[in-house]
Design an enzyme around this catalytic site. Structure first.
Site, short mmCIF file in Angstrom:
data_model
loop_
_atom_site.label_atom_id
_atom_site.label_comp_id
_atom_site.label_asym_id
_atom_site.label_seq_id
_atom_site.Cartn_x
_atom_site.Cartn_y
_atom_site.Cartn_z
CG ASP A 185 7.03 -25.56 -13.40
OD1 ASP A 185 7.91 -25.53 -14.26
OD2 ASP A 185 6.95 -26.47 -12.54
CG ASP A 222 12.23 -32.12 -11.40
OD1 ASP A 222 12.03 -32.29 -10.19
OD2 ASP A 222 11.84 -31.13 -12.02
#
Length: 736
Positions: free
Chosen positions: A74, A461
């Site tokens: 992404d 993350d």
């Protein structure tokens, strides 16, 4: 059809760079004088080994060439699997870079491989709706590219980024490629992607929005026998699939599926069935709450519900679906939004979906996870999860035992899928060798001593790691785990002592005294807030913390948070830096003024130097009182503890960091992100305080969207690390 969009050549060639190249024998120096005190200097580039770290949104296998597969991410570009090197190699690193205006193209919306000429590959590039995307084409497996700028945006990191491939090559006529956009309909190229035209005959527009993002066309598929083209588009009424039998001249709607269900991925079998998986959203951020799996019969023009019912407690929807290349009745599909303790589930059917065998149900696990090559993926558990955000599932068309899927953290593949349900567990292995797709916030290197880490990092993350060996993926013990990290500091003369701040309200400041084997929460905090900035004295005895709010005072502790004190003489919202030679000296910046403390953060006084609030101070260990200073984009140095500064001419920098000197007594190497004497944005280094510079990156070594954090290796001369927003930690060794 109307308005053609033409291709332009990208004038460079991508170089294969593996993550382990840096351990190879150094090549001879390759330099060419550019004049003005700057030389182009060859550098071996690769990655600090982590093993994924971000969202792998799609995997594309070639049906023609065994071993050929691509992965899209992404925010981290595209990769191709190298069977020779047994690892993934990045193929879009020419985008972005320091001051690069095309960084938005590093998010990949779709990849298409040519089923007739497998050397041809196409990628749809665009991360956000802030600027238009581009389609790039290659005739040599992604070694070199040509680019067509498209008149619409793409959403590689937007809602629905894990749907099927929006771009597909016609297997009956491989000059023809279709691409389905989010907000501007269907496009086609009839000349290998050199020019593109809008398919004005396509009859509908997408009317489904998710998180205010239009999802648009989700996939394009060709029926293998007839060559008819099918298009899946997100529409709330359920009329989501359209077919053309005449090369796009006219279109017909297939029978509507359930309103509010979106066929996120689809794949044809050779026996006349189209298999589809559905969700009531297009994921991944807006999690699916319901879904189904169907097959459509071309002969009967009917849909059949074949949703797996496997007593596994499943909720959510389905996303990835794949048909075995050697058996049209064998299918694998995966869940999306099923947040079980084991992760997402996968199901395999050998009878066209009449019955399914799951990877796990409420009583039995039919699989085992093997993450020994990236052990941090255990994440504190006895066994790693199968992953989350499992958007795409693909069976290797040449090997029925191999099914691959991307997750929000890494890539997995099985080794013996056909054993599922036999009593022999299916082995799931880490498969992201060389695929580094992490958003890095900060990197810090200190001299290796007493088995201290080579490098520390914090990132999106994953919180962050202490890297004991930058060429080895971290184990679970050296994975920080808790919170979203915000800042990081390490004691220069004792690299086993480090601390990071994060957004966890219970543990906003965590520290280690054993190189990250264990991380501890401070015993008490002076403010009930999260995040903030941290600094540690060079010997590790004093830690400074500024809370994550603009009104915070400067606090310091000498017992890892058991007792806190307020520093005197500093205003609110300051930034603190520790000296590398004297444990009692700290520097501060507040309100554009530079301060110094000579008593371990107790009291600060102004030095008399004024700099920008957007600044960095990097103390050097080469001699007392020597500081590198970035004031805005100006670069200077001080030799008197920050009382005065000398600024370098024709230098513009975004980030600075020091590394090991060539030999004892020499200046430390300075590395910068910036532009030196108008030689173009890139990574530069100087070993003589800016008298002469080396430009380390070439035009095609841009590495995507960079984060302003750079450091040299404190123990290895000529090695640099810098942060990216999607390509992990880039590591380079100057060749000598």
């Amino acid at each position: 059809m109307k308005e053609s969009y033409c291709m332009r050549k990208i004038n460079h060639k991508y170089k294969h760079l593996g993550a382990l190249l840096l351990g190879a024998t150094m090549l001879s120096s390759l330099t060419a004088c550019m004049g003005g005190g700057v030389e182009e200097t060859a550098c071996n580039w690769g990655n600090v080994a982590i093993g994924g770290g971000g969202y792998i949104t799609g995997i594309v296998y070639s049906d023609t060439e065994e071993g050929l597969r691509y992965a899209r991410t992404d925010i981290g570009g595209a990769y191709r699997w190298s069977s020779r090197d047994t690892q993934w190699v990045p193929i879009t690193d020419h985008f972005g870079g320091v001051n690069g205006d095309d960084w938005n193209l590093i998010g990949i919306e779709s990849i298409a491989t040519d089923p007739v000429e497998p050397n041809r590959v196409y990628a749809a590039c665009g991360t956000y709706s802030s600027s238009n995307g581009a389609i790039i084409a290659s005739e040599d497996y992604g070694e070199t590219w040509t680019q067509v700028d498209m008149p619409f945006f793409m959403g590689g990191n937007m809602s629905g980024r894990g749907t099927g491939e929006r771009m597909m090559v016609n297997p009956k006529n491989n000059k023809q490629i279709y691409y389905g956009s989010r907000n501007d309909g269907l496009y086609v190229s009839n000349d290998y992607g050199k020019t593109w035209e809008k398919v004005t005959s396509f009859p509908v527009e997408s009317n489904y929005y998710q998180e205010k993002n239009q999802i648009g066309i989700m996939w394009v598929e060709f029926e293998p026998t007839s060559g008819d083209v099918y298009v899946g588009i997100a529409r709330t009424e359920g009329d989501c699939i359209y077919r053309s039998k005449d090369g796009g001249a006219s279109w017909e709607a297939l029978p509507a599926n359930t309103a509010g269900m979106y066929p996120m991925q689809a794949e044809f079998a050779e026996n006349g069935y189209l298999y589809l998986c559905y969700g009531d959203s297009c994921g991944p951020n807006a999690a699916t709450k319901n879904g189904m799996v169907c097959r459509y019969s071309i002969n009967d023009n009917k849909f059949e519900d074949i949703t797996p019912q496997c007593n596994d407690g499943r909720y959510g929807g389905f996303s990835g679906i794949s048909v075995d290349g050697s058996d049209p009745n064998t299918i694998v599909c995966g869940t999306l939004g099923f947040w079980s303790k084991k992760g997402e589930n996968l199901y395999r059917s050998t009878d066209g979906g009449a019955s399914w065998t799951p990877f796990f149900d409420n009583t039995t696990d039919n699989y085992v996870m093997d993450v020994s090559e990236a052990q941090w993926l255990n994440w504190g558990r006895e066994q790693a999860q199968t992953g989350w955000w499992m958007a795409d599932v693909e069976i290797d068309p040449f090997h029925s035992d191999v099914v691959s899927w991307g997750t929000g953290a890494t890539l997995y593949s099985t080794t013996n899928l056909t054993e599922l349900g036999s009593g022999t567990p299916v082995t799931v292995k880490f498969d992201a060798h060389g695929l580094e797709e992490t958003a890095i916030f900060k990197v810090v290197s200190t001299p290796v001593q007493n088995s201290s880490p080579q490098l520390y990092s914090i990132m999106g993350d994953l919180t962050g790691f202490s890297h004991m060996d930058v060429n080895v993926r971290p184990d679970d013990n050296h994975f920080m785990k808790v919170g979203k990290a915000e800042d990081l500091a390490v004691a220069w003369n004792n690299g086993n002592i480090a601390a990071y701040t994060n957004d966890d309200r219970k543990e906003p400041l965590r520290y280690t005294t054993d190189g990250g084997t264990t991380w501890n929460a401070c015993l008490g905090m002076p403010e009930a807030t999260t995040g903030g900035k941290v600094a540690i004295s060079c010997d590790g005895t004093t830690m400074s913390w500024i809370a994550g709010n603009i009104k915070s005072s400067v606090y310091f502790t000498k017992d890892f948070g058991a007792t806190w004190y307020i520093s005197q003489g500093m205003g609110m919202g300051a930034t603190i830096y520790a000296d590398k030679l004297d444990p009692n000296i700290f520097y501060g910046v507040c309100g554009g003024k530079v301060y110094i403390s000579k008593d371990g953060c107790g009291n600060f006084v102004e030095t008399g130097l004024t700099i920008s609030e957007n600044c960095e101070i990097v103390p050097s260990a080469e001699k007392a009182g020597f500081l590198w200073i970035r004031s805005g984009t100006l670069l200077g140095y001080s030799e008197d503890y920050g009382a005065t500064a000398t600024y370098l001419k024709d230098v513009s920098v975004n980030a600075i960091g020091v590394g090991a000197a060539a030999k004892e007594g020499n200046p430390m190497m300075l590395y910068v992100m910036g532009d030196i004497q108008e030689n173009g944005g890139g990574i530069y280094a100087t070993a003589d305080h800016g008298k002469n510079w080396m430009k380390l990156t070439a035009e095609d070594e841009a590495f995507g969207n960079l984060t302003p954090s750079i450091t040299g290796d404190a123990s290895v001369y000529g090695r640099v690390y810098f942060a990216t927003n999607g390509r992990g930690i880039i590591m380079g060794d100057i060749t000598q």
